[in-house]
Design an enzyme around this catalytic site. Sequence first.
Site, PDB file in Angstrom:
ATOM      1  N   LYS A 182      -0.701  -3.662  16.936  1.00  0.00           N
ATOM      2  CA  LYS A 182      -0.615  -4.209  15.585  1.00  0.00           C
ATOM      3  C   LYS A 182      -1.558  -5.390  15.368  1.00  0.00           C
ATOM      4  O   LYS A 182      -2.134  -5.924  16.312  1.00  0.00           O
ATOM      5  CB  LYS A 182       0.837  -4.589  15.275  1.00  0.00           C
ATOM      6  CG  LYS A 182       1.825  -3.445  15.509  1.00  0.00           C
ATOM      7  CD  LYS A 182       1.656  -2.294  14.510  1.00  0.00           C
ATOM      8  CE  LYS A 182       2.181  -0.962  15.010  1.00  0.00           C
ATOM      9  NZ  LYS A 182       3.616  -0.854  15.129  1.00  0.00           N
TER      10      LYS A 182
HETATM   11  C1  PLP Z   1       4.782  -0.098  15.373  1.00  0.00           C
HETATM   12  C2  PLP Z   1       5.710   0.268  14.281  1.00  0.00           C
HETATM   13  C3  PLP Z   1       7.047  -0.089  14.321  1.00  0.00           C
HETATM   14  C4  PLP Z   1       7.729  -0.595  15.545  1.00  0.00           C
HETATM   15  O1  PLP Z   1       7.260  -1.749  16.059  1.00  0.00           O
HETATM   16  P1  PLP Z   1       7.635  -2.191  17.569  1.00  0.00           P
HETATM   17  O2  PLP Z   1       7.287  -3.624  17.560  1.00  0.00           O
HETATM   18  O3  PLP Z   1       6.779  -1.380  18.484  1.00  0.00           O
HETATM   19  O4  PLP Z   1       9.078  -1.947  17.752  1.00  0.00           O
HETATM   20  C5  PLP Z   1       7.836   0.143  13.202  1.00  0.00           C
HETATM   21  N1  PLP Z   1       7.329   0.736  12.125  1.00  0.00           N
HETATM   22  C6  PLP Z   1       6.054   1.133  12.049  1.00  0.00           C
HETATM   23  C7  PLP Z   1       5.546   1.770  10.814  1.00  0.00           C
HETATM   24  C8  PLP Z   1       5.202   0.924  13.143  1.00  0.00           C
HETATM   25  O5  PLP Z   1       3.949   1.339  13.074  1.00  0.00           O
END
Ligand code: PLP
Length: 385
Positions: A182
Amino acid sequence: MAGAELIGREELAEIQDLFSGDKVNLYRYGGGNYKARELEERFAEYMGVKYAHAVSSGTAAIHCALAGAGIGPGDEVITTAWTFIAPVEAISALGALPVPVEIDETYHLDPAEVEKAITPATKAVVAIPMWASPKMAEIAGICEKYDIMLIEDAAQALGATYRGRKLGTIGKVGSFSFDAGKTMHTGEGGIIVTDDKDIYDRAAEFSDHGHMHLDGLPRGKDPRRAKGLNLRLSEVTAAIGLAQLAKIDLILLKSRENKKRIKDAIRHIDNIMLRPFSDENGSQGDTLIFRVRDREAALQFEAHLMERGFGTKILPEALDWHFAGVWSHLLPEYDRYKGIDLETLWPKTGTMLRSSICLNIPVLMDDVIIEKLVEAIITGAKEIG
Ligand SMILES: *Cc1c(COP(=O)(O)O)cnc(C)c1O
């Protein structure tokens, strides 16, 4: 990828700061805590919202956001058939029914499909921006018309905007992730944002066993009104988040510049179709998506890129984690999906995703790498003919 590329001295300095006091406190609700609070304050300021609540992951963030918004058993929640599975897991964990619908040409929730899926039990729509914006005006209009809550899982879209408004702040509540893929990276972590005090309070309570955090009451003496879980963020993670947040403008700027250079160099190729946007200026820089003739061409293209040292992101290789048509471990627990070939429910989405290539665009790319990637795309397009 994005923030993960820039982890360095600044993050370490924030952690050292945490260890510099007389008494080290790594627990968010311990005495004298401050990093998680500070991260929330700065994040809220960055997003332009009243409240932010940091939690242990992006999955936890959408879970808390939905819980805070009152989603529970008997509710139907519409979302997209193309998403990382976390929001669907969260809907399911709260006892509600996930209703994925087909995507449109922008790879987001198709507003017409949203409207078709609404029933008297529909409580919310979870829009999931995939590095760019869904058609938020249309979707918000539909939600208003049917008196349904609009929620955004903006995990992939920190810093992206729609008509000038930051994604994650358009719905009643929004959530973000700080995982390795992210925009901001803290190891694990996530955050919710909202202007709604009640949703904020309830989401925060859900993340902490229902503790109501009332001023003047010591922990353990505070009452509770709903159940929860432990989805708390640690002070160490929050410290890393502070340093990452300070880099956000640089991360967004660099990846957008890189993406623009690459796109400008491949725009002329006529057998790849760059994805269209509802608001291209507001899109993230860290991902580039285009479509080719069909699935075979996409697989051939992917192999061509791999040979030249470029991996793809989600499409087509990690599709199994991001497409409702293959969630046979989760959806069939609901009568609606039992005994059905899931693939047949979202044919348009399946076809689009399987014929698409999605590329990660790093923050740190020098001219040589950009040229190599452009060359690999140009020759890949020639190869598929
Ligand atoms: C990455 C992601 C998550 C989850 O995030 P984590 O920190 O890995 O638990 C939730 N929603 C979307 C759309 C994502 O891309």
